[in-house]
Design a protein around this motif. Structure first.
Motif, PDB file in Angstrom:
ATOM      1  N   GLY A 102      -0.506  -9.549  -2.399  1.00 35.35           N
ATOM      2  CA  GLY A 102      -1.147 -10.241  -1.289  1.00 35.35           C
ATOM      3  C   GLY A 102      -2.598  -9.829  -1.093  1.00 35.35           C
ATOM      4  O   GLY A 102      -3.420 -10.613  -0.607  1.00 35.35           O
ATOM      5  N   GLY A 103      -2.943  -8.596  -1.481  1.00 34.29           N
ATOM      6  CA  GLY A 103      -4.333  -8.130  -1.355  1.00 34.29           C
ATOM      7  C   GLY A 103      -5.248  -8.954  -2.235  1.00 34.29           C
ATOM      8  O   GLY A 103      -6.341  -9.383  -1.827  1.00 34.29           O
ATOM      9  N   LEU A 104      -4.807  -9.225  -3.469  1.00 31.08           N
ATOM     10  CA  LEU A 104      -5.606 -10.050  -4.379  1.00 31.08           C
ATOM     11  C   LEU A 104      -5.617 -11.502  -3.878  1.00 31.08           C
ATOM     12  O   LEU A 104      -6.651 -12.180  -3.936  1.00 31.08           O
ATOM     13  CB  LEU A 104      -5.030  -9.963  -5.796  1.00 31.08           C
ATOM     14  N   GLU A 105      -4.483 -11.958  -3.372  1.00 35.79           N
ATOM     15  CA  GLU A 105      -4.421 -13.334  -2.867  1.00 35.79           C
ATOM     16  C   GLU A 105      -5.367 -13.515  -1.677  1.00 35.79           C
ATOM     17  O   GLU A 105      -6.009 -14.554  -1.534  1.00 35.79           O
ATOM     18  CB  GLU A 105      -2.973 -13.686  -2.477  1.00 35.79           C
ATOM     19  N   LEU A 106      -5.449 -12.487  -0.838  1.00 33.59           N
ATOM     20  CA  LEU A 106      -6.390 -12.527   0.285  1.00 33.59           C
ATOM     21  C   LEU A 106      -7.826 -12.669  -0.241  1.00 33.59           C
ATOM     22  O   LEU A 106      -8.607 -13.508   0.226  1.00 33.59           O
ATOM     23  CB  LEU A 106      -6.260 -11.240   1.116  1.00 33.59           C
ATOM     24  N   ALA A 107      -8.144 -11.854  -1.254  1.00 32.09           N
ATOM     25  CA  ALA A 107      -9.493 -11.903  -1.821  1.00 32.09           C
ATOM     26  C   ALA A 107      -9.776 -13.282  -2.423  1.00 32.09           C
ATOM     27  O   ALA A 107     -10.914 -13.774  -2.373  1.00 32.09           O
ATOM     28  CB  ALA A 107      -9.646 -10.814  -2.881  1.00 32.09           C
ATOM     29  N   LEU A 108      -8.735 -13.918  -2.984  1.00 32.99           N
ATOM     30  CA  LEU A 108      -8.920 -15.241  -3.590  1.00 32.99           C
ATOM     31  C   LEU A 108      -9.151 -16.326  -2.535  1.00 32.99           C
ATOM     32  O   LEU A 108      -9.589 -17.430  -2.856  1.00 32.99           O
ATOM     33  CB  LEU A 108      -7.704 -15.607  -4.454  1.00 32.99           C
ATOM     34  N   GLY A 109      -8.838 -16.008  -1.297  1.00 29.53           N
ATOM     35  CA  GLY A 109      -9.124 -16.941  -0.211  1.00 29.53           C
ATOM     36  C   GLY A 109     -10.552 -16.808   0.300  1.00 29.53           C
ATOM     37  O   GLY A 109     -11.023 -17.648   1.072  1.00 29.53           O
ATOM     38  N   CYS A 110     -11.232 -15.726  -0.082  1.00 29.62           N
ATOM     39  CA  CYS A 110     -12.627 -15.536   0.345  1.00 29.62           C
ATOM     40  C   CYS A 110     -13.534 -16.429  -0.501  1.00 29.62           C
ATOM     41  O   CYS A 110     -13.158 -16.851  -1.591  1.00 29.62           O
ATOM     42  CB  CYS A 110     -13.041 -14.079   0.168  1.00 29.62           C
ATOM     43  N   HIS A 111     -14.740 -16.659   0.000  1.00 28.17           N
ATOM     44  CA  HIS A 111     -15.677 -17.502  -0.761  1.00 28.17           C
ATOM     45  C   HIS A 111     -16.250 -16.761  -1.960  1.00 28.17           C
ATOM     46  O   HIS A 111     -16.543 -17.355  -2.991  1.00 28.17           O
ATOM     47  CB  HIS A 111     -16.806 -17.984   0.153  1.00 28.17           C
ATOM     48  N   TYR A 112     -16.424 -15.440  -1.799  1.00 27.97           N
ATOM     49  CA  TYR A 112     -17.021 -14.624  -2.867  1.00 27.97           C
ATOM     50  C   TYR A 112     -16.289 -13.288  -2.967  1.00 27.97           C
ATOM     51  O   TYR A 112     -15.702 -12.819  -1.981  1.00 27.97           O
ATOM     52  CB  TYR A 112     -18.500 -14.344  -2.570  1.00 27.97           C
ATOM     53  N   ARG A 113     -16.394 -12.667  -4.155  1.00 30.75           N
ATOM     54  CA  ARG A 113     -15.751 -11.380  -4.366  1.00 30.75           C
ATOM     55  C   ARG A 113     -16.693 -10.436  -5.117  1.00 30.75           C
ATOM     56  O   ARG A 113     -17.213 -10.799  -6.185  1.00 30.75           O
ATOM     57  CB  ARG A 113     -14.451 -11.551  -5.170  1.00 30.75           C
ATOM     58  N   VAL A 114     -16.906  -9.260  -4.531  1.00 22.86           N
ATOM     59  CA  VAL A 114     -17.667  -8.206  -5.192  1.00 22.86           C
ATOM     60  C   VAL A 114     -16.696  -7.044  -5.384  1.00 22.86           C
ATOM     61  O   VAL A 114     -16.008  -6.657  -4.440  1.00 22.86           O
ATOM     62  CB  VAL A 114     -18.857  -7.749  -4.318  1.00 22.86           C
ATOM     63  N   ALA A 115     -16.627  -6.513  -6.610  1.00 19.92           N
ATOM     64  CA  ALA A 115     -15.638  -5.459  -6.866  1.00 19.92           C
ATOM     65  C   ALA A 115     -16.308  -4.191  -7.363  1.00 19.92           C
ATOM     66  O   ALA A 115     -17.322  -4.244  -8.071  1.00 19.92           O
ATOM     67  CB  ALA A 115     -14.616  -5.934  -7.890  1.00 19.92           C
ATOM     68  N   ALA A 116     -15.732  -3.070  -7.002  1.00 20.64           N
ATOM     69  CA  ALA A 116     -16.192  -1.790  -7.542  1.00 20.64           C
ATOM     70  C   ALA A 116     -15.566  -1.600  -8.912  1.00 20.64           C
ATOM     71  O   ALA A 116     -14.423  -2.002  -9.134  1.00 20.64           O
ATOM     72  CB  ALA A 116     -15.769  -0.660  -6.627  1.00 20.64           C
ATOM     73  N   PRO A 117     -16.296  -0.983  -9.847  1.00 14.97           N
ATOM     74  CA  PRO A 117     -15.680  -0.691 -11.143  1.00 14.97           C
ATOM     75  C   PRO A 117     -14.492   0.250 -10.937  1.00 14.97           C
ATOM     76  O   PRO A 117     -14.506   1.071 -10.024  1.00 14.97           O
ATOM     77  CB  PRO A 117     -16.802  -0.010 -11.940  1.00 14.97           C
ATOM     78  N   GLY A 118     -13.483   0.084 -11.763  1.00 14.75           N
ATOM     79  CA  GLY A 118     -12.308   0.960 -11.648  1.00 14.75           C
ATOM     80  C   GLY A 118     -11.216   0.386 -10.768  1.00 14.75           C
ATOM     81  O   GLY A 118     -10.126   0.943 -10.695  1.00 14.75           O
ATOM     82  N   THR A 119     -11.495  -0.747 -10.106  1.00 16.79           N
ATOM     83  CA  THR A 119     -10.466  -1.329  -9.241  1.00 16.79           C
ATOM     84  C   THR A 119      -9.289  -1.836 -10.081  1.00 16.79           C
ATOM     85  O   THR A 119      -9.489  -2.544 -11.070  1.00 16.79           O
ATOM     86  CB  THR A 119     -11.052  -2.523  -8.452  1.00 16.79           C
ATOM     87  N   SER A 120      -8.084  -1.466  -9.671  1.00 15.58           N
ATOM     88  CA  SER A 120      -6.880  -1.995 -10.337  1.00 15.58           C
ATOM     89  C   SER A 120      -6.497  -3.301  -9.677  1.00 15.58           C
ATOM     90  O   SER A 120      -6.312  -3.357  -8.462  1.00 15.58           O
ATOM     91  CB  SER A 120      -5.707  -1.029 -10.172  1.00 15.58           C
ATOM     92  N   VAL A 121      -6.379  -4.344 -10.503  1.00 13.81           N
ATOM     93  CA  VAL A 121      -6.096  -5.677  -9.981  1.00 13.81           C
ATOM     94  C   VAL A 121      -4.758  -6.142 -10.563  1.00 13.81           C
ATOM     95  O   VAL A 121      -4.536  -6.029 -11.769  1.00 13.81           O
ATOM     96  CB  VAL A 121      -7.221  -6.646 -10.405  1.00 13.81           C
ATOM     97  N   ALA A 122      -3.868  -6.622  -9.708  1.00  6.33           N
ATOM     98  CA  ALA A 122      -2.563  -7.063 -10.220  1.00  6.33           C
ATOM     99  C   ALA A 122      -1.876  -8.005  -9.252  1.00  6.33           C
ATOM    100  O   ALA A 122      -2.137  -7.989  -8.045  1.00  6.33           O
ATOM    101  CB  ALA A 122      -1.649  -5.857 -10.459  1.00  6.33           C
ATOM    102  N   LEU A 123      -0.980  -8.814  -9.822  1.00  2.16           N
ATOM    103  CA  LEU A 123      -0.016  -9.566  -9.021  1.00  2.16           C
ATOM    104  C   LEU A 123       1.368  -9.079  -9.469  1.00  2.16           C
ATOM    105  O   LEU A 123       1.947  -9.635 -10.401  1.00  2.16           O
ATOM    106  CB  LEU A 123      -0.176 -11.079  -9.252  1.00  2.16           C
ATOM    107  N   PRO A 124       1.871  -8.020  -8.846  1.00  2.00           N
ATOM    108  CA  PRO A 124       3.080  -7.369  -9.371  1.00  2.00           C
ATOM    109  C   PRO A 124       4.398  -7.939  -8.859  1.00  2.00           C
ATOM    110  O   PRO A 124       5.454  -7.377  -9.126  1.00  2.00           O
ATOM    111  CB  PRO A 124       2.912  -5.921  -8.877  1.00  2.00           C
ATOM    112  N   GLU A 125       4.364  -9.059  -8.140  1.00  2.00           N
ATOM    113  CA  GLU A 125       5.583  -9.569  -7.495  1.00  2.00           C
ATOM    114  C   GLU A 125       6.745  -9.771  -8.458  1.00  2.00           C
ATOM    115  O   GLU A 125       7.908  -9.647  -8.075  1.00  2.00           O
ATOM    116  CB  GLU A 125       5.291 -10.886  -6.768  1.00  2.00           C
TER     117      GLU A 125
END
Ligand code: NAI
Length: 699
Positions: A102-125
């Protein structure tokens, strides 16, 4: 509310603050919605940044809300995401450390996304037998491309933001910050740079196509066919992503929703969620507060460098904790160390371990023949012969040399831990750490709590278990603890089935079809049939009234101990693990059956599975009732991690719940009528009888 709102000049900042991972529980969702309302109402605010406090952007759904109505209570996650999409001011996600589910899904609802290097990104459902239910299957393919997105959704595995940012044409990240430290400043600067941009970009408006869609999705389905046999979710993920490519966004969302709800109701997903929560719950001991101060474990001593001692040592070396091993003779030490080296070298050969890491680990190992050299270690684990006299001698020595406050642990699998503790002047420091063989591989650790074991000792060993990556389950003191006490009843039923007409192969096949990693007879051959034989001989007097099939003893009398002797219930070719049925063994069983005057009958797979699994369930119910296990899920975790019970069935206790305890009890009454079985055993445990009568379940 667990999200804060602040204004920095012309930028509003919404910070999720719901430790440990900013799970998107109701109060966090309310906090985000509230922040959005304030930002939109404040004319001075030109753009909004959303980030997470502490150790995550967001780990997704709040597991404390799992299965509760709170999870769907408005504003639910889909409503919050829609609110972001509809915002008339740009919303920028500032993502760091972890953006999952849901954290990634929330970010996908934003208009823009800036990420720090090293961030782990997943949809583990998918690991919980689900799929992302807040637009993940529809939005991720739009920003990453269909193949990369489907890969993430079907595997559930995490990938680093900077790797995703290298995918050609990706629109997941608008910017990767120079470092986690500069993320906030860069996100603010980015927000200012887009403050006047209109129209605002929405992920939902991006196209979603695969040029060879039909062929591609067919390939994926073919590939998943075999692996997803007992797990419906991965193929459903494919359906949902395919819908993103064939349907309009809203229709795709409806498909995702429908599949999500259907998956929620599958027994597989219920089992996997039970397992996920059960594993976390297992580390909590009801009367040991989570803030109990821990004893410091910087070094470990191990007594006995045999099968178990060596494997246990490897666990600690792998975690970077120095180990000192003690034996009575140098040859035994040399043999133990050589076996450990052999294990590590096999890993190096397979490319699973770097040579440098191997050297590093071995450098942490020292050996000794003298107890006096152990005095400085923080914890000692005894893994010597399973004889009470030997344990007595060892624990008296340990009591003499170990510093005050050191933890004295025993790996005994059958002996009375309280008795072992009584050999010392410090029973409060004595605990059981029952590893499973091979100890460097098996995930399960039974932590045996003695009558006098101190609470801080319990808390410390549970934390140590985590450090060496074991799943620890607490057991009280009883013969066999949780796992082996239950397996004895399972094995006994296996024996009766042979007496009544089955072959070992038939029983094993039925259990393996049910999903067990191995049937009971193959398991016996792997563990060594002589171990059970020795235990039965030792217990002969106390178990004089317990009914057994004698087939296992007859097998051992022939020297057929299992894989290690190349012959057990089955034959084994040197170096191979394939079980080859043996006619002599079948004949031996037939002769025994005839001598007992039993006429063989055809036994269905269903009866085999029910008798073996319900034997676990009934003994498990006794174990719960006696307080040997704190909760039913601990028993399930024990069986999934230690005995190869199929995870998609959630463990024996959840499996019984799913069938309905009333039905389980009815079956037990039927089994009790069988003259070749043990009617006394099939008397349902009082707890089970009561729950069944009240229409309740274990979990
Ligand atoms: P093992 O026979 O392979 O190793 C025992 C080692 O202890 C031998 O190397 C022996 O030289 C050493 N030893 C014996 N007396 C000693 C003493 N007084 N001081 C120092 N060293 C001594 O036995 P294994 O299989 O490693 O079992 C050890 C313990 O672990 C037993 O309590 C057993 O019940 C338990 N256990 C065994 C499991 C298995 O699958 N083998 C599983 C879980 C627990």
């Amino acid at each position: 509310m667990t999200a804060h709102y602040q204004v920095h000049g012309d930028i509003a900042l919404i910070t999720l603050d719901n430790p440990p991972v900013n799970g998107l529980g109701l109060s966090t969702r309310q906090g985000i919605a509230h922040g959005m309302e304030q930002a939109l109402a404040d004319a001075a605010v030109t753009a909004i940044v959303i980030t997470g406090a502490g150790k995550a952007f967001s780990g997704g759904a709040d597991i404390r809300e799992f299965g509760s109505p709170l999870a769907m209570q408005e504003p639910n996650l889909n409503s919050v995401i829609q609110m972001l999409e509809k915002s008339t001011k740009p919303v920028v996600a500032a993502i760091h450390t972890v953006a999952m589910g849901g954290g990634l899904e929330l970010a996908l609802g934003c208009h823009y996304r800036v990420a720090a290097p090293g961030t782990s990104v997943a949809l583990p459902e998918v690991k919980l037998g689900l799929l992302p239910g807040a637009g993940g299957t529809q939005r991720l393919p739009r920003v990453l491309g269909v193949e990369a997105a489907l890969n993430m959704i079907v595997s559930g595995e995490a990938i680093k933001a900077e790797m995703l940012a290298m995918l050609p044409g990706q629109k997941l990240f608008d910017k990767i910050a120079a470092s986690p430290a500069t993320l906030a400043d860069e996100a603010f600067a980015f927000a200012r740079s887009v403050a006047a941009t209109r129209p605002l970009p929405l992920v939902r408006d991006l196209p979603c196509k695969h040029p060879q869609g039909d062929a591609y999705f067919q390939f994926v389905r073919n590939m998943l066919g075999a692996v997803s046999k007992n797990f419906p979710a991965p193929l459903k993920c494919v359906d949902a992503v395919e819908a993103a490519t064939t349907k309009k966004f809203e229709a795709g969302m409806a498909t995702e929703r429908e599949i999500f709800i259907n998956l929620m109701w599958t027994p597989e997903s219920r089992s996997l969620r039970h397992l996920f929560l059960g594993e976390r719950a297992a580390s909590k001991i009801p009367d040991v507060p989570s803030d109990t101060p821990l004893r410091d474990i910087q070094s470990v001593a191990i007594i006995g460098a045999g099968t178990m001692g060596g494997g246990i040592a490897m666990n600690f070396l792998n975690a970077g904790i120095p180990v000192k091993m003690l034996e009575m003779k140098q040859e035994a030490l040399d043999r133990g160390v050589a076996t450990m080296r052999g294990n590590y070298e096999a890993q190096v050969k397979k490319g699973k371990l770097k040579q440098a890491k191997y050297d590093e680990r071995m450098a942490l190992l020292t050996t000794t023949l003298s107890y006096d050299e152990l005095s400085g270690t923080d914890m000692v684990i005894e893994a010597v012969f399973e004889e009470i006299g030997v344990k007595e001698a060892v624990f008296k020595e340990l009591d003499r040399v170990m510093k005050p406050g050191a933890i004295l642990a025993s790996n005994t699998s059958t002996l009375d831990l309280n008795k072992i503790a009584s050999f010392t002047q410090r029973p409060q420091d004595v605990v059981g750490l029952h590893f499973f063989s091979p100890a460097n591989v098996m995930k399960l650790l039974e932590v045996v709590r003695g009558a006098q074991t101190a609470k801080d000792v319990m808390a410390t060993v549970m934390a140590a278990a985590k450090k060496i990556r074991k799943t620890a389950v607490v057991s009280g003191v009883c013969d066999g603890f949780i796992g082996n006490r239950m397996i004895e009843q399972y094995g006994r039923q296996g024996g009766f089935l042979l007496d009544e007409g089955c072959t070992p192969e038939q029983v094993d096949k039925a259990m393996e079809k049910f999903g067990m990693a191995m049937g009971p007879f193959r398991m016996g051959d792997l563990a060594g049939n002589d171990i059970g034989w020795a235990i039965r001989k030792r217990r002969a007097t106390e178990r004089a009234n317990m009914k057994y099939s004698k087939t296992a003893d007859l097998l051992c009398e022939k020297g057929r101990f299992g894989q290690k002797t190349g012959a057990g219930w089955y034959d084994y070719k040197p170096g191979k693990r394939d079980a080859i049925p043996n006619a002599e063994v079948v004949k031996m069983i037939e002769d025994y059956r005839a001598a007992q005057g039993i006429t063989p009958r055809k036994i269905s797979d269903e009866e085999i599975v029910q008798r073996l699994v319900f034997a676990l369930v009934n003994e498990g119910a006794h174990i719960l009732e006696e307080g040997i296990a704190n909760k039913a899920s601990d028993i399930d975790i024990c069986y999934i991690f230690g005995y190869g019970f199929p995870p998609y069935r959630g463990g024996p206790m959840l499996y019984a719940d799913e069938l309905g305890l009333f039905n389980v009890v009815q079956a037990m009454h039927r089994f009790a009528q069988n003259p070749h079985d043990d009617a006394d055993f099939w008397k349902p445990a009082p707890l089970l009888a009561q729950l069944a009568a009240e229409g309740k379940s274990f979990n």
